[in-house]
Write a protein that holds these residues in place. Structure first.
Motif, PDB file in Angstrom:
ATOM      1  N   UNK A  35       0.836  -1.191   0.000  1.00 42.71           N
ATOM      2  CA  UNK A  35       0.000   0.000   0.000  1.00 42.71           C
ATOM      3  C   UNK A  35       0.875   1.247   0.000  1.00 42.71           C
ATOM      4  N   UNK A  36       0.553   2.182  -0.862  1.00 40.51           N
ATOM      5  CA  UNK A  36       1.355   3.391  -0.967  1.00 40.51           C
ATOM      6  C   UNK A  36       0.874   4.452   0.022  1.00 40.51           C
ATOM      7  N   UNK A  37       1.836   5.117   0.637  1.00 39.78           N
ATOM      8  CA  UNK A  37       1.538   6.211   1.562  1.00 39.78           C
ATOM      9  C   UNK A  37       2.818   6.981   1.822  1.00 39.78           C
ATOM     10  N   UNK A  38       2.675   8.189   2.342  1.00 41.87           N
ATOM     11  CA  UNK A  38       3.835   8.973   2.747  1.00 41.87           C
ATOM     12  C   UNK A  38       3.620   9.450   4.168  1.00 41.87           C
ATOM     13  N   UNK A  39       4.721   9.625   4.875  1.00 43.40           N
ATOM     14  CA  UNK A  39       4.695  10.117   6.254  1.00 43.40           C
ATOM     15  C   UNK A  39       5.504  11.398   6.340  1.00 43.40           C
ATOM     16  N   UNK A  40       4.990  12.375   7.053  1.00 43.53           N
ATOM     17  CA  UNK A  40       5.742  13.606   7.221  1.00 43.53           C
ATOM     18  C   UNK A  40       5.377  14.276   8.543  1.00 43.53           C
ATOM     19  N   UNK A  41       6.366  14.928   9.138  1.00 38.46           N
ATOM     20  CA  UNK A  41       6.114  15.666  10.365  1.00 38.46           C
ATOM     21  C   UNK A  41       5.371  16.954  10.051  1.00 38.46           C
ATOM     22  N   UNK A  42       4.442  17.312  10.917  1.00 38.73           N
ATOM     23  CA  UNK A  42       3.721  18.578  10.815  1.00 38.73           C
ATOM     24  C   UNK A  42       4.033  19.366  12.083  1.00 38.73           C
ATOM     25  N   UNK A  43       5.015  20.250  11.975  1.00 42.35           N
ATOM     26  CA  UNK A  43       5.466  20.937  13.180  1.00 42.35           C
ATOM     27  C   UNK A  43       6.152  19.972  14.117  1.00 42.35           C
ATOM     28  N   UNK A  44       6.042  20.240  15.415  1.00 44.19           N
ATOM     29  CA  UNK A  44       6.713  19.413  16.414  1.00 44.19           C
ATOM     30  C   UNK A  44       5.751  18.580  17.237  1.00 44.19           C
ATOM     31  N   UNK A  45       4.467  18.544  16.804  1.00 45.67           N
ATOM     32  CA  UNK A  45       3.499  17.814  17.616  1.00 45.67           C
ATOM     33  C   UNK A  45       2.490  17.029  16.783  1.00 45.67           C
ATOM     34  N   UNK A  46       2.842  16.712  15.544  1.00 45.78           N
ATOM     35  CA  UNK A  46       1.912  15.948  14.712  1.00 45.78           C
ATOM     36  C   UNK A  46       2.651  15.247  13.587  1.00 45.78           C
ATOM     37  N   UNK A  47       2.076  14.128  13.159  1.00 49.59           N
ATOM     38  CA  UNK A  47       2.580  13.371  12.007  1.00 49.59           C
ATOM     39  C   UNK A  47       1.425  13.167  11.045  1.00 49.59           C
ATOM     40  N   UNK A  48       1.671  13.428   9.776  1.00 48.04           N
ATOM     41  CA  UNK A  48       0.645  13.297   8.743  1.00 48.04           C
ATOM     42  C   UNK A  48       0.907  12.080   7.881  1.00 48.04           C
ATOM     43  N   UNK A  49      -0.134  11.248   7.700  1.00 48.33           N
ATOM     44  CA  UNK A  49      -0.083  10.102   6.795  1.00 48.33           C
ATOM     45  C   UNK A  49      -0.931  10.441   5.577  1.00 48.33           C
ATOM     46  N   UNK A  50      -0.349  10.397   4.393  1.00 48.02           N
ATOM     47  CA  UNK A  50      -1.069  10.717   3.163  1.00 48.02           C
ATOM     48  C   UNK A  50      -1.172   9.459   2.312  1.00 48.02           C
ATOM     49  N   UNK A  51      -2.397   9.114   1.912  1.00 47.58           N
ATOM     50  CA  UNK A  51      -2.626   7.895   1.145  1.00 47.58           C
ATOM     51  C   UNK A  51      -2.801   8.146  -0.346  1.00 47.58           C
ATOM     52  N   UNK A  52      -2.794   9.391  -0.767  1.00 52.45           N
ATOM     53  CA  UNK A  52      -2.962   9.687  -2.183  1.00 52.45           C
ATOM     54  C   UNK A  52      -3.233  11.160  -2.378  1.00 52.45           C
ATOM     55  N   UNK A  53      -3.583  11.522  -3.594  1.00 51.81           N
ATOM     56  CA  UNK A  53      -3.846  12.934  -3.886  1.00 51.81           C
ATOM     57  C   UNK A  53      -5.175  13.138  -4.600  1.00 51.81           C
ATOM     58  N   UNK A  54      -6.078  12.168  -4.455  1.00 47.61           N
ATOM     59  CA  UNK A  54      -7.407  12.296  -5.034  1.00 47.61           C
ATOM     60  C   UNK A  54      -8.460  12.060  -3.957  1.00 47.61           C
ATOM     61  N   UNK A  55      -9.649  12.586  -4.188  1.00 48.04           N
ATOM     62  CA  UNK A  55     -10.767  12.356  -3.272  1.00 48.04           C
ATOM     63  C   UNK A  55     -11.491  11.097  -3.706  1.00 48.04           C
ATOM     64  N   UNK A  56     -11.441  10.078  -2.861  1.00 48.97           N
ATOM     65  CA  UNK A  56     -12.078   8.808  -3.226  1.00 48.97           C
ATOM     66  C   UNK A  56     -12.539   8.072  -1.980  1.00 48.97           C
ATOM     67  N   UNK A  57     -13.572   7.247  -2.165  1.00 50.01           N
ATOM     68  CA  UNK A  57     -14.089   6.453  -1.055  1.00 50.01           C
ATOM     69  C   UNK A  57     -13.053   5.438  -0.585  1.00 50.01           C
ATOM     70  N   UNK A  58     -12.219   4.933  -1.496  1.00 45.62           N
ATOM     71  CA  UNK A  58     -11.188   3.960  -1.128  1.00 45.62           C
ATOM     72  C   UNK A  58     -10.170   4.573  -0.174  1.00 45.62           C
ATOM     73  N   UNK A  59      -9.721   5.782  -0.473  1.00 45.22           N
ATOM     74  CA  UNK A  59      -8.772   6.455   0.410  1.00 45.22           C
ATOM     75  C   UNK A  59      -9.438   6.776   1.748  1.00 45.22           C
ATOM     76  N   UNK A  60     -10.695   7.173   1.701  1.00 47.82           N
ATOM     77  CA  UNK A  60     -11.404   7.480   2.952  1.00 47.82           C
ATOM     78  C   UNK A  60     -11.487   6.253   3.846  1.00 47.82           C
ATOM     79  N   UNK A  61     -11.699   5.077   3.249  1.00 51.11           N
ATOM     80  CA  UNK A  61     -11.768   3.847   4.052  1.00 51.11           C
ATOM     81  C   UNK A  61     -10.423   3.531   4.694  1.00 51.11           C
ATOM     82  N   UNK A  62      -9.335   3.791   3.979  1.00 52.78           N
ATOM     83  CA  UNK A  62      -8.005   3.567   4.554  1.00 52.78           C
ATOM     84  C   UNK A  62      -7.772   4.509   5.732  1.00 52.78           C
ATOM     85  N   UNK A  63      -8.158   5.759   5.551  1.00 55.13           N
ATOM     86  CA  UNK A  63      -8.008   6.742   6.623  1.00 55.13           C
ATOM     87  C   UNK A  63      -8.802   6.311   7.845  1.00 55.13           C
TER      88      UNK A  63
END
Length: 237
Positions: A1-29
């Protein structure tokens, strides 16, 4: 499964599963959010879903006290990555199906006539199309309890207003592009207002569920008359 991880400031981590709006990505989230909330690590605060990813917020001091050999951001990234490997992305809870009554047009939906004219159809046709669809709540944002919903029929997709209103009544239901959503509190906004619900969408007194909707919910709108609207609201404005 493809995803990216990145720090958001010093108190959060963001997981991104794609760059489109889709029900499949929403289910992963949703699957990752459910797993993370069921297995909170020391310092975990909350998860916030967006259209394409999940942000995991944490207390860096508590995380650091738990593991002083690494920076908090690195520790949490590793934890989140382990959650992605452990979460079951093929099994999901049955979504909540929620019906929301809406009084369309008139003072409750001042832009309904514009939407109808924009698409060369009658107001009744717009209402029939809008209320005849089940919507997926992708995320809550902008203000407390504001649901961004996808799945709207493209036949009534309408651009935002050229000039936003300074104050929109709480409960207003609007259209912006191919999205529909509702204003839980009185606030400025630029969506095309087609109706209003008498149901409170933001309930700060309810500690367990302060918002009517949450990401992953399925929503249908039920047309009601002005008399029914007033009956449901009672003495409330």
């Amino acid at each position: 499964m493809e995803y990216t991880l990145q720090n958001v400031g010093e108190a959060a981590v963001l997981v991104v599963f794609g760059n489109t709006i889709s029900a499949d990505i929403q289910r992963k989230i949703q699957a990752l959010q459910e797993y993370t909330e069921a297995h909170p690590f020391t310092g975990f605060m909350e998860c916030v879903a967006s259209y394409t990813g999940l942000t995991v917020y944490y207390d860096p001091w508590l995380v650091f006290n738990e593991n002083r050999e690494k920076r908090p951001g690195e520790t949490v990234r590793e934890l989140v990555e382990s959650y992605i490997k452990a979460a079951d992305f093929n099994s999901f809870h049955e979504p909540r199906h929620i019906e929301i009554p809406v009084c369309y047009g008139g003072i409750y939906g001042p832009d309904l006539s514009f939407v109808a004219e924009y698409h060369h159809m009658s107001e009744e046709e717009v209402v029939e199309i809008h209320s005849g669809t089940e919507y997926l709540v992708y995320m809550i944002g902008f203000c407390p309890g504001f649901p961004y919903m996808g799945g709207m029929d493209k036949r009534i997709a309408t651009p935002r207003r050229a000039s936003p209103r300074l104050l929109i009544p709480a409960g207003s239901i609007g259209i912006a592009g191919e999205q529909t959503g509702g204003y839980p509190i009185a606030t400025p906004g630029g969506w095309q207002l087609i109706g209003r619900t008498p149901v409170d969408m933001f309930r700060p007194g309810n500690a367990d569920e302060p918002t009517l909707l949450k990401a992953g919910d399925r929503v249908k709108f039920k047309p009601i008359t002005e008399e029914q609207y007033k009956e449901i609201r009672g003495d409330q404005p």
